[in-house]
Design a protein around this motif. Structure first.
Motif, short mmCIF file in Angstrom:
data_model
loop_
_atom_site.label_atom_id
_atom_site.label_comp_id
_atom_site.label_asym_id
_atom_site.label_seq_id
_atom_site.Cartn_x
_atom_site.Cartn_y
_atom_site.Cartn_z
N SER A 34 0.86 -1.19 0.00
CA SER A 34 0.00 0.00 0.00
C SER A 34 0.89 1.24 0.00
O SER A 34 1.86 1.31 0.76
N LEU A 35 0.57 2.19 -0.88
CA LEU A 35 1.35 3.41 -1.01
C LEU A 35 0.44 4.63 -0.85
O LEU A 35 -0.78 4.53 -1.08
N PRO A 36 0.98 5.76 -0.46
CA PRO A 36 0.16 6.97 -0.38
C PRO A 36 -0.49 7.29 -1.74
O PRO A 36 0.14 7.14 -2.79
N LEU A 247 0.01 -2.73 -18.03
CA LEU A 247 -1.16 -1.88 -17.79
C LEU A 247 -1.02 -1.09 -16.49
O LEU A 247 -1.35 0.10 -16.44
N ALA A 248 -0.56 -1.76 -15.44
CA ALA A 248 -0.41 -1.07 -14.16
C ALA A 248 0.61 0.07 -14.27
O ALA A 248 0.37 1.19 -13.79
N ALA A 249 1.74 -0.20 -14.92
CA ALA A 249 2.77 0.83 -15.06
C ALA A 249 2.29 1.95 -15.97
O ALA A 249 2.57 3.14 -15.74
N LEU A 250 1.59 1.60 -17.05
CA LEU A 250 1.04 2.60 -17.96
C LEU A 250 0.06 3.52 -17.23
O LEU A 250 0.13 4.76 -17.33
N ALA A 251 -0.87 2.89 -16.47
CA ALA A 251 -1.87 3.68 -15.76
C ALA A 251 -1.23 4.58 -14.71
O ALA A 251 -1.65 5.72 -14.51
N ALA A 252 -0.19 4.08 -14.06
CA ALA A 252 0.48 4.88 -13.04
C ALA A 252 1.17 6.08 -13.65
O ALA A 252 1.12 7.20 -13.09
N ARG A 253 1.80 5.90 -14.79
CA ARG A 253 2.49 7.02 -15.42
C ARG A 253 1.51 8.06 -15.93
O ARG A 253 1.73 9.27 -15.79
N GLU A 254 0.41 7.58 -16.53
CA GLU A 254 -0.54 8.52 -17.13
C GLU A 254 -1.36 9.27 -16.09
O GLU A 254 -1.77 10.41 -16.31
N GLY A 256 -0.32 9.73 -12.84
CA GLY A 256 0.53 10.34 -11.84
C GLY A 256 0.29 9.81 -10.44
O GLY A 256 0.68 10.45 -9.46
N ARG A 257 -0.35 8.65 -10.32
CA ARG A 257 -0.66 8.04 -9.02
C ARG A 257 -0.13 6.60 -9.00
O ARG A 257 -0.10 5.94 -10.03
N PRO A 258 0.26 6.09 -7.84
CA PRO A 258 0.58 4.66 -7.75
C PRO A 258 -0.67 3.84 -8.07
O PRO A 258 -1.78 4.20 -7.63
N VAL A 259 -0.49 2.76 -8.80
CA VAL A 259 -1.63 1.95 -9.24
C VAL A 259 -1.42 0.50 -8.82
O VAL A 259 -0.33 -0.07 -9.01
#
Length: 734
Positions: A34-36, A247-254, A256-259
């Motif tokens: 779990s991340l902020p 997908l997780a890395a793509l969504a996180a980059r786009e 700007g939140r940890p996914v």
């Protein structure tokens, strides 16, 4: 029961060092991260097996509560495809409108909670332009690939060997698709900090995952960190960087939140690979006294449209027996199915079933005991190269296993053994499994408090790597095990090897040995020119280590402690790195031997109801040096359970009309449960292997090989019915 003396190569059964964390729920699996400001992703899967996306409407999903973003092929960033020669990743998701299998990811929703993401994902409307899928191995439209692995082997003249034979066998065998079903659902948590990416993932190969992610997202590999200290099982499913990780890395980059993205069980069936189905033809020729004159083995295996699965099913046959005329050939057929992938004992699990079933058929045709037939054709040296094996105790496996099982009490004729209403059958199989050793690195540190810290960027999928590497590190440094910490699962550590292919222990153990030896050498370098040190002028071969001290061989009083040397030189710690790489057979004059074994099985069959029960299994295994008897035994037992599943239960059923997997839950996809698992006896025999300095051979996969053949052979012995297709179900016994 016959008492078998434990051979000297078997190490103590040390408890798992990670056991307390696991049983108390404190072990950090990827799903626990779990991340902020963490948000959640839910993928959307295609409901056709072939064709294109005609239209896609995401408006309802975008307006759903908690939704941050929806990505499809229309708005996803362009990513780099990474072709790899082996175990490469599937094409990046959401790059075009093409559909190649039912369950392919066609969109992903990112929302504040997992429930919000899943609910919004169901609101996406997609219109497809379907094409007729290729789902049948016999479909003439399907592309066939000849010798895809370059592993086809031919020696002698098979046609002449068959013509000269007194007896021949010609039979076809089929194995079903099986799906890796580790207990832990695969999960990925991805977070970006500028161009730096951190990923917590259910991977069996963190170092390869880092390299792939760097290429896909076009960032420096040094800026990618992959963490996998604990993985909830794998069985090969974690060998690749799967689309959900991208997908997780793509969504996180786009966003700007940890996914965080956690696959559901149905998504596991289409998202992380499966064992391919096979159709195999085996032809054997033999003289009347049981000498093989020819072996011809051909396999056709399923492959996904874009797949590159490396799984030669016939390769083991080329070296299994001493036979002058051998031909083995692998082919693949491309279908609109989810990606095929390595599953525990890939290739050999299917190929051994065909070969060992055919040998059993040959034994009945010849009137020779199945065990005796194998002994008469034992390969004393590596057939292809004529080199001696680095180690091989298969004859001892046969002898010890047969004695423990009571094979000599077996009635020769099928149907000759009964227990009340049950027909009793005894079957056996000889087995081997190659090991895949890749280059590996490790780092060892001794601190001024006398403790050691050893690490490598590998992972432990439940096989016991934490524990056996703690044992080895303690042995090589001369420390108590409670003074050593072995750590893994972080690509900031030295490059680690894959936890697969039964080669992790050999590769990592050799690297740990090198690191520990170089660390002892570094301590000797500190005192080399110290006239007051009893170790002055010593080289690594002049000393030994024990009780936290380095001392001259044969003279324990002439030595110094690690802590004393560090204190004298005002150091808080000393560190050294070590590497390993497998030698080439021609350079060392011997062929690398994988594990060998003999499997003996008793089954009970109710002829009226078609019920089949595995009553007991004896496994005699040559695994080289066994570092930890308890963990190695557990590996063989676990593999045996998997073999029972392959033989009797597991079948990934694809709907012939749509390509949908029809049993993609653990309620419908059957695996063995407690009532299906019999008494098991595991015996280790042999000597330490000579191909690596640690003397080990992997045992993670040999435990599965041969079970399906031994069970099928036992069924024939019980009933007189020869089953050539897996799984063996009630309808095939009635």
């Amino acid at each position: 029961m016959t008492t078998i003396e434990r051979p000297r190569l078997v190490g103590a059964g040390v408890d798992r060092v990670d056991g307390p964390l696991k049983v108390t729920g404190a072990a950090p699996y990827p799903n626990d991260v779990s991340l902020p400001d963490l948000v959640y992703a839910a993928p959307v899967r295609a409901t056709i097996a072939a064709g294109r996306i005609g239209r896609i409407d995401t408006s309802a999903a975008e307006s759903a509560p908690g939704v941050l973003a929806v990505f499809t092929h229309l708005n996803a960033p362009r990513l780099e495809r990474v072709p790899e020669p082996m175990l490469g990743p599937p094409p990046p998701p959401l790059q075009d409108d093409r559909i190649t299998y039912y369950g392919q990811y066609v969109a992903v929703v990112v929302a504040g909670t997992a429930e919000q993401a899943s609910a919004a994902a169901r609101r996406i409307e997609i219109g497809y332009e379907p094409a007729e899928p290729l789902l049948d191995m016999n479909d003439p439209r399907a592309e066939r690939i000849e010798n895809p692995f370059g592993t086809d082997v031919s020696r002698g003249d098979v046609a002449a060997g068959l013509a000269d034979a007194d007896v021949t066998i010609d039979a076809s065998y089929t194995t079903a698709e099986n799906t890796n079903n580790p207990l832990g659902l695969f999960a990925t948590v991805a977070a970006w900090d500028g161009d730096a990416l951190t990923v917590h993932d259910s991977t069996q190969w963190p170092s390869r995952a880092r390299a792939i992610l760097a290429k896909v997202f076009r960032v420096p590999e040094s800026g990618v960190r992959v963490l996998a200290p604990y993985v909830g099982g794998g069985f090969g499913a974690g060998l690749r960087v799967w689309p959900h990780v991208i997908l997780a890395a793509l969504a996180a980059r786009e966003t700007g939140r940890p996914v965080k993205l956690v696959l559901t069980r149905p998504e596991m069936f289409t998202g992380v690979g499966h064992r391919p189905a096979t159709v195999q033809r085996v032809r054997l020729g033999a003289t009347r006294d049981g000498r093989l004159t020819a072996i011809d083995h051909e396999s056709l295996a399923t492959l996904s449209i874009d797949g590159d699965n490396f799984e030669p099913c016939t390769a083991g046959t080329a070296s299994a027996y001493a036979c002058p005329n051998v031909s083995v050939r692998d082919r693949q057929v491309r279908l609109n199915i989810p990606w095929t992938n390595s599953m525990r004992a890939p290739g050999e699990a299917q190929g051994n079933f065909a070969l060992e079933s055919a040998l059993d058929e040959l034994s009945y045709e010849l009137g020779i005991d199945p065990l005796e037939l194998r002994l008469r054709n034992h390969a004393d040296s590596y057939p292809q190269l004529g080199l001696p094996w680095s180690s091989k105790a298969l004859r001892e496996c046969y002898a010890v296993g047969a004695a423990r099982f009571g094979w000599s009490r077996r009635g020769a004729e099928p149907g000759s053994m009964r227990d009340g209403d049950w027909l009793v059958g005894h079957g056996m199989a000889g087995v081997s499994f190659f090991w895949l050793q890749e280059p590996c690195a490790a780092r060892a540190t001794v601190r001024d408090d006398g403790t050691a810290y050893v690490r490598s960027a590998v992972t432990d999928i439940g096989t016991g790597t934490y524990t056996v590497m703690t044992q080895l590190s303690a042995e090589f440094l001369g420390l108590r095990q409670d003074r050593v910490t072995f750590d893994l699962g972080d690509t900031d550590m030295p490059m680690g090897v894959v936890a697969g292919g039964s080669g992790l222990t050999a590769a990592l153990g050799t690297a740990v040995r090198a690191a520990c030896r170089d660390l002892v050498r570094a301590f000797l370098d500190l005192v080399r020119d110290d006239p007051g040190s009893p170790l002055a002028g010593c080289d690594i071969d002049d000393v030994t280590v024990a009780d936290g001290r380095i001392h001259r061989k044969g003279a324990p009083e002439l030595g110094e402690s690690y802590t004393g040397i560090l204190a004298a030189h005002e150091l808080t710690e000393l560190t050294a790195d070590g590497e390993s790489a497998p030698p080439r057979p021609e350079d060392v004059g011997m062929a690398p031997a994988g594990a060998f074994g003999a499997r003996f099985v008793e089954v009970r069959v109710d002829p009226d109801l078609g019920l089949l029960r595995v009553a007991r299994v004896v496994s005699a295994i040559d695994g080289g040096r066994i570092l930890n008897e308890k963990l190695a035994t557990s590996q063989i037992i676990g593999g045996t359970v998997g073999g029972i599943g392959m033989a009797l239960f597991e079948d990934t059923v694809t709907d012939a009309g749509t390509g949908r997997i029809a049993n993609a839950t653990l309620g419908d996809y059957l695996v063995p449960v407690n009532a299906d698992v019999p008494d098991m006896d595991v015996i280790f025999v042999g000597d330490p292997d000579r191909y690596n300095p640690v003397g080990v051979k992997g045992v993670g996969e040999i435990g599965l090989v041969g079970l399906s053949a031994a069970i099928a052979n036992a069924v024939h012995h019980a009933t007189g019915r020869r089953i050539r297709s897996l799984p063996i179900t009630i309808d095939r016994l009635l």
